[in-house]
Design a protein around this motif. Structure first.
Motif, PDB file in Angstrom:
ATOM      1  N   LEU A 342       0.727  -1.188  -0.036  1.00  0.00           N
ATOM      2  CA  LEU A 342      -0.032  -0.002  -0.044  1.00  0.00           C
ATOM      3  C   LEU A 342       0.952   1.350  -0.063  1.00  0.00           C
ATOM      4  O   LEU A 342       1.719   1.352   0.520  1.00  0.00           O
ATOM      5  N   VAL A 343       0.602   2.182  -0.925  1.00  0.00           N
ATOM      6  CA  VAL A 343       1.252   3.378  -0.815  1.00  0.00           C
ATOM      7  C   VAL A 343       0.266   4.388  -0.587  1.00  0.00           C
ATOM      8  O   VAL A 343      -1.205   4.271  -1.089  1.00  0.00           O
ATOM      9  N   PRO A 344       0.522   5.741   0.067  1.00  0.00           N
ATOM     10  CA  PRO A 344      -0.646   6.788   0.246  1.00  0.00           C
ATOM     11  C   PRO A 344      -1.209   7.272  -0.996  1.00  0.00           C
ATOM     12  O   PRO A 344      -0.522   7.390  -2.028  1.00  0.00           O
ATOM     13  N   GLY A 345      -2.496   7.190  -0.839  1.00  0.00           N
ATOM     14  CA  GLY A 345      -3.364   7.730  -2.144  1.00  0.00           C
ATOM     15  C   GLY A 345      -3.778   9.231  -1.866  1.00  0.00           C
ATOM     16  O   GLY A 345      -3.379   9.869  -1.051  1.00  0.00           O
ATOM     17  N   GLY A 346      -5.007   9.454  -2.621  1.00  0.00           N
ATOM     18  CA  GLY A 346      -5.487  10.817  -1.949  1.00  0.00           C
ATOM     19  C   GLY A 346      -6.574  10.918  -0.926  1.00  0.00           C
ATOM     20  O   GLY A 346      -6.206  10.005  -0.010  1.00  0.00           O
ATOM     21  N   SER A 347      -7.170  12.051  -0.973  1.00  0.00           N
ATOM     22  CA  SER A 347      -8.207  12.068   0.342  1.00  0.00           C
ATOM     23  C   SER A 347      -9.223  13.091  -0.329  1.00  0.00           C
ATOM     24  O   SER A 347      -9.064  13.720  -1.293  1.00  0.00           O
ATOM     25  N   GLY A 348     -10.470  12.740   0.424  1.00  0.00           N
ATOM     26  CA  GLY A 348     -11.660  13.931   0.183  1.00  0.00           C
ATOM     27  C   GLY A 348     -11.997  14.138   1.551  1.00  0.00           C
ATOM     28  O   GLY A 348     -11.756  13.678   2.484  1.00  0.00           O
ATOM     29  N   VAL A 349     -12.854  15.309   1.422  1.00  0.00           N
ATOM     30  CA  VAL A 349     -13.381  15.873   3.009  1.00  0.00           C
ATOM     31  C   VAL A 349     -14.867  15.852   2.653  1.00  0.00           C
ATOM     32  O   VAL A 349     -15.306  16.457   1.567  1.00  0.00           O
ATOM     33  N   ARG A 350     -15.487  14.948   3.429  1.00  0.00           N
ATOM     34  CA  ARG A 350     -17.154  15.050   3.697  1.00  0.00           C
ATOM     35  C   ARG A 350     -17.584  16.248   4.063  1.00  0.00           C
ATOM     36  O   ARG A 350     -17.178  16.534   5.365  1.00  0.00           O
ATOM     37  N   ALA A 351     -18.855  16.610   3.601  1.00  0.00           N
ATOM     38  CA  ALA A 351     -19.695  17.741   4.342  1.00  0.00           C
ATOM     39  C   ALA A 351     -20.742  16.932   5.216  1.00  0.00           C
ATOM     40  O   ALA A 351     -21.583  16.359   4.605  1.00  0.00           O
ATOM     41  N   GLN A 352     -20.684  16.980   6.170  1.00  0.00           N
ATOM     42  CA  GLN A 352     -21.732  16.419   7.377  1.00  0.00           C
ATOM     43  C   GLN A 352     -22.298  17.336   8.155  1.00  0.00           C
ATOM     44  O   GLN A 352     -21.649  17.913   8.908  1.00  0.00           O
ATOM     45  N   ALA A 353     -23.569  17.347   8.041  1.00  0.00           N
ATOM     46  CA  ALA A 353     -24.320  18.306   8.872  1.00  0.00           C
ATOM     47  C   ALA A 353     -24.712  17.681  10.206  1.00  0.00           C
ATOM     48  O   ALA A 353     -24.979  16.376  10.499  1.00  0.00           O
ATOM     49  N   LEU A 354     -24.276  18.528  11.210  1.00  0.00           N
ATOM     50  CA  LEU A 354     -24.422  18.207  12.587  1.00  0.00           C
ATOM     51  C   LEU A 354     -25.388  18.980  13.206  1.00  0.00           C
ATOM     52  O   LEU A 354     -25.396  20.317  13.162  1.00  0.00           O
ATOM     53  N   LYS A 355     -26.401  18.512  14.105  1.00  0.00           N
ATOM     54  CA  LYS A 355     -27.369  19.209  14.778  1.00  0.00           C
ATOM     55  C   LYS A 355     -27.007  19.650  16.152  1.00  0.00           C
ATOM     56  O   LYS A 355     -25.878  19.131  16.722  1.00  0.00           O
ATOM     57  N   PRO A 356     -27.682  20.951  16.556  1.00  0.00           N
ATOM     58  CA  PRO A 356     -27.204  21.297  17.889  1.00  0.00           C
ATOM     59  C   PRO A 356     -27.381  20.201  19.161  1.00  0.00           C
ATOM     60  O   PRO A 356     -26.609  20.279  20.068  1.00  0.00           O
ATOM     61  N   ASP A 357     -28.015  19.206  18.851  1.00  0.00           N
ATOM     62  CA  ASP A 357     -28.149  18.135  20.091  1.00  0.00           C
ATOM     63  C   ASP A 357     -26.970  17.132  19.690  1.00  0.00           C
ATOM     64  O   ASP A 357     -26.917  16.329  20.692  1.00  0.00           O
ATOM     65  N   GLY A 358     -26.148  17.417  18.840  1.00  0.00           N
ATOM     66  CA  GLY A 358     -24.888  16.436  18.797  1.00  0.00           C
ATOM     67  C   GLY A 358     -25.091  15.367  17.723  1.00  0.00           C
ATOM     68  O   GLY A 358     -24.289  14.434  17.565  1.00  0.00           O
ATOM     69  N   ALA A 359     -26.491  15.135  17.205  1.00  0.00           N
ATOM     70  CA  ALA A 359     -26.578  14.068  16.128  1.00  0.00           C
ATOM     71  C   ALA A 359     -26.092  14.509  15.036  1.00  0.00           C
ATOM     72  O   ALA A 359     -26.231  15.660  14.270  1.00  0.00           O
ATOM     73  N   LEU A 360     -25.637  13.590  14.194  1.00  0.00           N
ATOM     74  CA  LEU A 360     -25.210  13.810  12.709  1.00  0.00           C
ATOM     75  C   LEU A 360     -26.500  13.592  11.905  1.00  0.00           C
ATOM     76  O   LEU A 360     -27.255  12.614  12.101  1.00  0.00           O
ATOM     77  N   VAL A 361     -26.751  14.578  11.045  1.00  0.00           N
ATOM     78  CA  VAL A 361     -28.162  14.482  10.276  1.00  0.00           C
ATOM     79  C   VAL A 361     -27.869  13.343   9.290  1.00  0.00           C
ATOM     80  O   VAL A 361     -26.977  13.109   8.484  1.00  0.00           O
ATOM     81  N   ASP A 362     -28.760  12.371   9.329  1.00  0.00           N
ATOM     82  CA  ASP A 362     -28.631  11.108   8.401  1.00  0.00           C
ATOM     83  C   ASP A 362     -29.005  11.264   7.275  1.00  0.00           C
ATOM     84  O   ASP A 362     -28.449  10.779   6.018  1.00  0.00           O
ATOM     85  N   ASP A 363     -30.193  11.765   6.796  1.00  0.00           N
ATOM     86  CA  ASP A 363     -30.901  11.644   5.663  1.00  0.00           C
ATOM     87  C   ASP A 363     -30.278  13.079   4.801  1.00  0.00           C
ATOM     88  O   ASP A 363     -29.969  13.965   5.310  1.00  0.00           O
ATOM     89  N   PHE A 364     -30.916  13.170   3.476  1.00  0.00           N
ATOM     90  CA  PHE A 364     -30.460  14.395   2.493  1.00  0.00           C
ATOM     91  C   PHE A 364     -31.371  15.388   3.336  1.00  0.00           C
ATOM     92  O   PHE A 364     -32.320  15.067   3.749  1.00  0.00           O
ATOM     93  N   GLN A 365     -31.144  16.794   3.217  1.00  0.00           N
ATOM     94  CA  GLN A 365     -31.881  17.746   3.807  1.00  0.00           C
ATOM     95  C   GLN A 365     -31.857  18.924   3.052  1.00  0.00           C
ATOM     96  O   GLN A 365     -30.680  19.539   2.901  1.00  0.00           O
ATOM     97  N   PHE A 366     -33.000  19.440   2.627  1.00  0.00           N
ATOM     98  CA  PHE A 366     -33.135  20.612   1.954  1.00  0.00           C
ATOM     99  C   PHE A 366     -34.078  21.653   2.517  1.00  0.00           C
ATOM    100  O   PHE A 366     -35.066  21.028   2.848  1.00  0.00           O
TER     101      PHE A 366
END
Ligand SMILES: Cc1cc2nc3c(=O)[nH]c(=O)nc-3n(C[C@H](O)[C@H](O)[C@H](O)COP(=O)(O)OP(=O)(O)OC[C@H]3O[C@@H](n4cnc5c(N)ncnc54)[C@H](O)[C@@H]3O)c2cc1C
Length: 404
Positions: A342-366
């Motif tokens: 294995l050699v180092p590959g690339g990386s990506g950064v995910r945008a994950q919405a977080l609610k004020p109660d500390g829960a990660l939003v699971d579904d798509f949200q519009f």
């Protein structure tokens, strides 16, 4: 001073913003449409730094937007690639259980797949696992034949080309820096001048919460950046993996666990992990953005999430900083793989919405607000589902934003 007037403007030239724009040009070809992208080309962030998997819709809660738009979106993505001669392959995947305690979860996944309408998903024993992936471990596995692979940067280029061919504009190197809401129009200030529009759709990915605030709305969530890092299998060892080998995911987290993915180019990569990044566009450990960090630390949900998941967060950082630990996680799926494969590959950064109660939003949200629509949570499988997300958003925009 406003340079030009548009009927609809989209902030963000990723796969979601472009998917929405493409659907608008198809359904409302007479509207003047502008897509603003801050980078010098489209798909510079999540859409160009992902695993390239056309997800089948296996994992998501039946009835959720993710489940519905992924299953129909996967079929639409395959058809789009076929129609436009883009590289893709429906190669299928195996989700392997390597410990007995994962077997009930594998059965749960099978039921989910069935409930989501996936065709051909079935449990297979170790002999059949070996026939499909000769080097994979596994007490049992779920075979998912409809999973595929493509290159979403190429897909985005094609979306942009079609959007432009329909007469709309994709303006790059144009960062939205201010939004003024006037009684009958919205003025968006950018690094390339000001533009006015009747309706605005925010598809700014890692910055969608900030764009929402710029438009005078309170998003109610904060975007947390989770970096996903990859290793590549050296070409001589790429034959260890025929297609896609995934672990049984931990249901407490929205990420799938490190896995092996054959790319459409034939390379195989391993990952991505899910490390809390110290900058929204933090592709490397050393990328730190003080504003991003300060806003995260000031958000109550961040501390609640940290209290709940600190142990897992530290494990992810440990695995990120230590190749042997990363490799050990991969050896559960592929016992023969070693550090030197294995050699180092690339990386990506995910945008994950977080609610004020500390829960990660699971579904798509519009979320709509007057003539503005904010796309606040579109993590994986949003690239797969992008054509169907486009349709769903334009359905909403047609009535709420008054597109006609
Ligand atoms: C590591 C990783 C692996 C993944 N694997 C898969 C996978 O295999 N299959 C799958 O379906 N999904 C996968 N995903 C998820 C998928 O890539 C994303 O859900 C999708 O790309 C989100 O698209 P987007 O358009 O919302 O975001 P982005 O692609 O991030 O686009 C947002 C755009 O907005 C622009 N922008 C931001 N602020 C401004 C501003 N002020 N002015 C103008 N422009 C602005 C940004 O420059 C960016 O181009 C993965 C994601 C990651 C990170």
């Amino acid at each position: 001073m406003t340079d030009s007037r548009y009927n609809v403007m989209i902030i963000g030239g990723g796969v979601v913003g472009l998917g929405v724009a493409l659907e608008i040009t198809r359904r409302f070809p007479h509207l003047r449409l502008l897509v603003l992208e801050k980078e010098d080309r489209v798909a510079r962030h999540q859409s160009g730094h992902n695993s390239g998997v056309i997800h089948s819709g296996l994992y998501y809660k039946p009835g959720s937007l993710k489940a519905r738009l992924c299953v129909s979106g996967a079929a639409a993505m395959v058809e789009f690639c076929r129609e436009h001669g883009l590289p893709y392959e429906v190669c299928g995947k195996v989700v392997v259980a390597t410990h007995a305690d994962e077997l009930p979860r594998l059965e749960e996944l099978r039921k989910r797949g069935e409930a989501n309408g996936l065709v051909g998903v079935r449990l297979i024993g170790p002999e059949e696992v070996k026939e499909i992936e000769p080097h994979a471990a596994g007490l049992k596995a779920l075979l998912v034949p409809s999973t595929g692979i493509t290159n979403y940067a190429v897909v985005c280029d094609k979306y942009a080309e079609l959007i432009s061919a329909h007469g709309a504009t994709v303006l790059t190197s144009a960062a939205a820096t201010g939004i003024k809401r006037l009684p009958n129009e919205i003025v968006v200030e950018t690094t390339r001048g000001a533009f006015s529009t009747t309706a605005l759709i925010n598809c700014a990915g890692l910055y969608s919460d900030r764009i929402s605030r710029l438009a005078g709305d309170e998003p109610g969530v904060m975007i947390v950046p989770f970096r996903g890092e990859y290793y590549d299998l050296v070409p001589e060892r790429a034959s260890l993996v025929r297609a896609l080998i995934y672990p049984v995911p931990d249901p407490r987290f929205p990420f799938l666990g490190v896995h092996f993915t054959r790319r459409i180019t034939g390379n195989v990569d391993a990952g991505p992990n899910a490390v809390l990044a110290l900058a929204r566009e933090g592709y490397r450990h050393r990328d730190i953005n003080v504003r991003d960090l300060a806003s995260a630390l000031a958000f109550p949900g961040f501390w609640r999430m940290a209290r709940q998941h600190w142990r897992n967060g530290l494990d992810e950082w440990h695995r990120s900083l230590s190749k042997p630990v990363f490799v050990r996680a991969l050896q559960r799926l592929l016992p023969e793989v070693t550090e030197k494969d294995l050699v180092p590959g690339g990386s990506g950064v995910r945008a994950q919405a977080l609610k004020p109660d500390g829960a990660l939003v699971d579904d798509f949200q519009f979320v709509g607000s007057g003539k503005v629509l904010h796309v606040l949570n579109v993590p994986s499988p949003a690239a797969t589902a992008s054509l169907m997300i486009g349709k769903a958003i334009v359905d909403t925009a047609a009535s709420d934003l008054g597109l006609s």
